[in-house]
Scaffold this motif. Sequence first.
Motif, PDB file in Angstrom:
ATOM      1  N   VAL A 184       0.851  -1.187   0.000  1.00  0.00           N
ATOM      2  CA  VAL A 184       0.000   0.000   0.000  1.00  0.00           C
ATOM      3  C   VAL A 184       0.889   1.240   0.000  1.00  0.00           C
ATOM      4  O   VAL A 184       2.027   1.193   0.442  1.00  0.00           O
ATOM      5  N   LYS A 185       0.329   2.327  -0.497  1.00  0.00           N
ATOM      6  CA  LYS A 185       1.034   3.602  -0.446  1.00  0.00           C
ATOM      7  C   LYS A 185       0.742   4.233   0.914  1.00  0.00           C
ATOM      8  O   LYS A 185      -0.399   4.245   1.369  1.00  0.00           O
ATOM      9  N   GLN A 186       1.764   4.743   1.550  1.00  0.00           N
ATOM     10  CA  GLN A 186       1.629   5.443   2.818  1.00  0.00           C
ATOM     11  C   GLN A 186       2.086   6.884   2.621  1.00  0.00           C
ATOM     12  O   GLN A 186       3.059   7.137   1.905  1.00  0.00           O
ATOM     13  N   VAL A 196      -6.478  28.092  13.406  1.00  0.00           N
ATOM     14  CA  VAL A 196      -6.963  26.723  13.270  1.00  0.00           C
ATOM     15  C   VAL A 196      -5.898  25.706  13.648  1.00  0.00           C
ATOM     16  O   VAL A 196      -4.723  26.036  13.818  1.00  0.00           O
ATOM     17  N   ALA A 197      -6.354  24.467  13.718  1.00  0.00           N
ATOM     18  CA  ALA A 197      -5.462  23.316  13.809  1.00  0.00           C
ATOM     19  C   ALA A 197      -5.726  22.453  12.592  1.00  0.00           C
ATOM     20  O   ALA A 197      -6.847  22.415  12.067  1.00  0.00           O
ATOM     21  N   ALA A 198      -4.694  21.767  12.139  1.00  0.00           N
ATOM     22  CA  ALA A 198      -4.823  20.828  11.031  1.00  0.00           C
ATOM     23  C   ALA A 198      -4.189  19.513  11.460  1.00  0.00           C
ATOM     24  O   ALA A 198      -3.093  19.496  12.032  1.00  0.00           O
ATOM     25  N   VAL A 199      -4.901  18.431  11.201  1.00  0.00           N
ATOM     26  CA  VAL A 199      -4.404  17.097  11.531  1.00  0.00           C
ATOM     27  C   VAL A 199      -4.460  16.246  10.267  1.00  0.00           C
ATOM     28  O   VAL A 199      -5.487  16.190   9.594  1.00  0.00           O
ATOM     29  N   VAL A 200      -3.346  15.602   9.966  1.00  0.00           N
ATOM     30  CA  VAL A 200      -3.272  14.673   8.841  1.00  0.00           C
ATOM     31  C   VAL A 200      -3.151  13.267   9.413  1.00  0.00           C
ATOM     32  O   VAL A 200      -2.286  13.008  10.256  1.00  0.00           O
ATOM     33  N   VAL A 201      -4.054  12.386   8.964  1.00  0.00           N
ATOM     34  CA  VAL A 201      -4.002  10.982   9.367  1.00  0.00           C
ATOM     35  C   VAL A 201      -3.668  10.133   8.147  1.00  0.00           C
ATOM     36  O   VAL A 201      -3.934  10.527   7.009  1.00  0.00           O
ATOM     37  N   ASP A 202      -3.079   8.978   8.399  1.00  0.00           N
ATOM     38  CA  ASP A 202      -2.778   8.068   7.295  1.00  0.00           C
ATOM     39  C   ASP A 202      -4.020   7.258   6.939  1.00  0.00           C
ATOM     40  O   ASP A 202      -5.091   7.452   7.517  1.00  0.00           O
ATOM     41  N   ARG A 203      -3.891   6.347   6.014  1.00  0.00           N
ATOM     42  CA  ARG A 203      -5.025   5.583   5.505  1.00  0.00           C
ATOM     43  C   ARG A 203      -5.676   4.690   6.567  1.00  0.00           C
ATOM     44  O   ARG A 203      -6.767   4.183   6.362  1.00  0.00           O
ATOM     45  N   SER A 204      -5.011   4.503   7.698  1.00  0.00           N
ATOM     46  CA  SER A 204      -5.569   3.716   8.794  1.00  0.00           C
ATOM     47  C   SER A 204      -6.046   4.600   9.943  1.00  0.00           C
ATOM     48  O   SER A 204      -6.346   4.098  11.023  1.00  0.00           O
ATOM     49  N   VAL A 218     -13.430  10.918   7.362  1.00  0.00           N
ATOM     50  CA  VAL A 218     -13.081  10.706   5.953  1.00  0.00           C
ATOM     51  C   VAL A 218     -12.574   9.275   5.755  1.00  0.00           C
ATOM     52  O   VAL A 218     -12.987   8.582   4.816  1.00  0.00           O
ATOM     53  N   ILE A 219     -11.701   8.832   6.634  1.00  0.00           N
ATOM     54  CA  ILE A 219     -11.161   7.470   6.524  1.00  0.00           C
ATOM     55  C   ILE A 219     -12.281   6.445   6.697  1.00  0.00           C
ATOM     56  O   ILE A 219     -12.365   5.463   5.959  1.00  0.00           O
ATOM     57  N   LEU A 220     -13.161   6.681   7.641  1.00  0.00           N
ATOM     58  CA  LEU A 220     -14.285   5.767   7.878  1.00  0.00           C
ATOM     59  C   LEU A 220     -15.189   5.656   6.656  1.00  0.00           C
ATOM     60  O   LEU A 220     -15.570   4.562   6.248  1.00  0.00           O
ATOM     61  N   SER A 221     -15.492   6.798   6.047  1.00  0.00           N
ATOM     62  CA  SER A 221     -16.484   6.824   4.967  1.00  0.00           C
ATOM     63  C   SER A 221     -15.889   6.708   3.567  1.00  0.00           C
ATOM     64  O   SER A 221     -16.583   6.316   2.635  1.00  0.00           O
ATOM     65  N   GLY A 222     -14.638   7.101   3.406  1.00  0.00           N
ATOM     66  CA  GLY A 222     -14.021   7.087   2.083  1.00  0.00           C
ATOM     67  C   GLY A 222     -14.368   8.294   1.228  1.00  0.00           C
ATOM     68  O   GLY A 222     -14.009   8.335   0.052  1.00  0.00           O
ATOM     69  N   VAL A 223     -15.071   9.263   1.806  1.00  0.00           N
ATOM     70  CA  VAL A 223     -15.430  10.493   1.092  1.00  0.00           C
ATOM     71  C   VAL A 223     -15.139  11.687   1.992  1.00  0.00           C
ATOM     72  O   VAL A 223     -14.976  11.540   3.203  1.00  0.00           O
ATOM     73  N   ASN A 224     -15.100  12.882   1.398  1.00  0.00           N
ATOM     74  CA  ASN A 224     -14.905  14.091   2.199  1.00  0.00           C
ATOM     75  C   ASN A 224     -16.007  14.186   3.252  1.00  0.00           C
ATOM     76  O   ASN A 224     -17.139  13.756   3.023  1.00  0.00           O
ATOM     77  N   SER A 225     -15.682  14.777   4.387  1.00  0.00           N
ATOM     78  CA  SER A 225     -16.637  14.783   5.503  1.00  0.00           C
ATOM     79  C   SER A 225     -17.930  15.522   5.173  1.00  0.00           C
ATOM     80  O   SER A 225     -19.005  15.128   5.640  1.00  0.00           O
ATOM     81  N   SER A 226     -17.863  16.557   4.339  1.00  0.00           N
ATOM     82  CA  SER A 226     -19.090  17.270   3.970  1.00  0.00           C
ATOM     83  C   SER A 226     -20.005  16.372   3.137  1.00  0.00           C
ATOM     84  O   SER A 226     -21.231  16.400   3.304  1.00  0.00           O
ATOM     85  N   GLU A 227     -19.418  15.556   2.281  1.00  0.00           N
ATOM     86  CA  GLU A 227     -20.203  14.622   1.473  1.00  0.00           C
ATOM     87  C   GLU A 227     -20.810  13.537   2.361  1.00  0.00           C
ATOM     88  O   GLU A 227     -21.974  13.159   2.199  1.00  0.00           O
ATOM     89  N   PHE A 228     -20.026  13.027   3.284  1.00  0.00           N
ATOM     90  CA  PHE A 228     -20.519  12.022   4.231  1.00  0.00           C
ATOM     91  C   PHE A 228     -21.681  12.599   5.034  1.00  0.00           C
ATOM     92  O   PHE A 228     -22.718  11.951   5.209  1.00  0.00           O
ATOM     93  N   GLY A 256      -4.699   7.810  -7.591  1.00  0.00           N
ATOM     94  CA  GLY A 256      -5.834   6.928  -7.391  1.00  0.00           C
ATOM     95  C   GLY A 256      -5.846   6.164  -6.089  1.00  0.00           C
ATOM     96  O   GLY A 256      -6.770   5.392  -5.831  1.00  0.00           O
ATOM     97  N   SER A 257      -4.853   6.337  -5.253  1.00  0.00           N
ATOM     98  CA  SER A 257      -4.784   5.643  -3.963  1.00  0.00           C
ATOM     99  C   SER A 257      -5.061   6.612  -2.825  1.00  0.00           C
ATOM    100  O   SER A 257      -4.568   7.742  -2.824  1.00  0.00           O
ATOM    101  N   LEU A 258      -5.832   6.156  -1.863  1.00  0.00           N
ATOM    102  CA  LEU A 258      -6.083   6.957  -0.666  1.00  0.00           C
ATOM    103  C   LEU A 258      -4.849   6.887   0.221  1.00  0.00           C
ATOM    104  O   LEU A 258      -4.457   5.808   0.668  1.00  0.00           O
ATOM    105  N   LEU A 259      -4.232   8.042   0.457  1.00  0.00           N
ATOM    106  CA  LEU A 259      -3.068   8.111   1.347  1.00  0.00           C
ATOM    107  C   LEU A 259      -3.477   8.424   2.773  1.00  0.00           C
ATOM    108  O   LEU A 259      -2.800   8.046   3.720  1.00  0.00           O
TER     109      LEU A 259
END
Length: 173
Positions: free
Chosen positions: A36-38, A62-70, A97-107, A137-140
């Motif tokens: 997998v791509k990380q 603001v705060a910004a948090v980046v999470v990996d694919r897990s 986003v990770i849970l749903s696979g889509v942007n949070s506004s779309e979810f 094409g890969s979710l990072l």
Amino acid sequence: MPDLWKGILISATLLGSGNAMGEESDAAKPANAVTVKQISMELALDIAREAVLACRVKGYNVAAVVVDRSANVQALLRDTMANRFTLEIAEKKANAVILSGVNSSEFRANRADIKDEMNEVDGVMVLDGGLKIEAAGSLLGAIGVSGAPGGDKDAECAQSALDKLAERLEFAE
């Protein structure tokens, strides 16, 4: 050929193929490992930084948090005057986003029927401001931003960061 020999011949053929013992053919065997791509620490940090700076220019702390694919935190930044709660909310937006696979506004829009229940899931908050991070094409992973006056503005800052780093994302290996 006597029936006994036919039975022995069939049994030997099946044993030789491995199928009589429940073994799968090579083509059907699952892989023992997957590739997998990380997202790298450097890219995650740059995305978080650019999102915070994009909001700072607009006057938002603001705060910004980046999470990996897990959904493991890879980078987090809090602007000087952003309160500590923005970190938690930003992480929970990214996790949605990770849970749903889509942007949070779309979810949030697609699943308004369960939004309240999803906000009870530990580590998830279904609010605008979480975006997918994709490469080739890969979710990072995902970025969540919190602290601007509205999730739509949080999302704009996150998108600004992704746009600024689009070339690095496009060619990420």
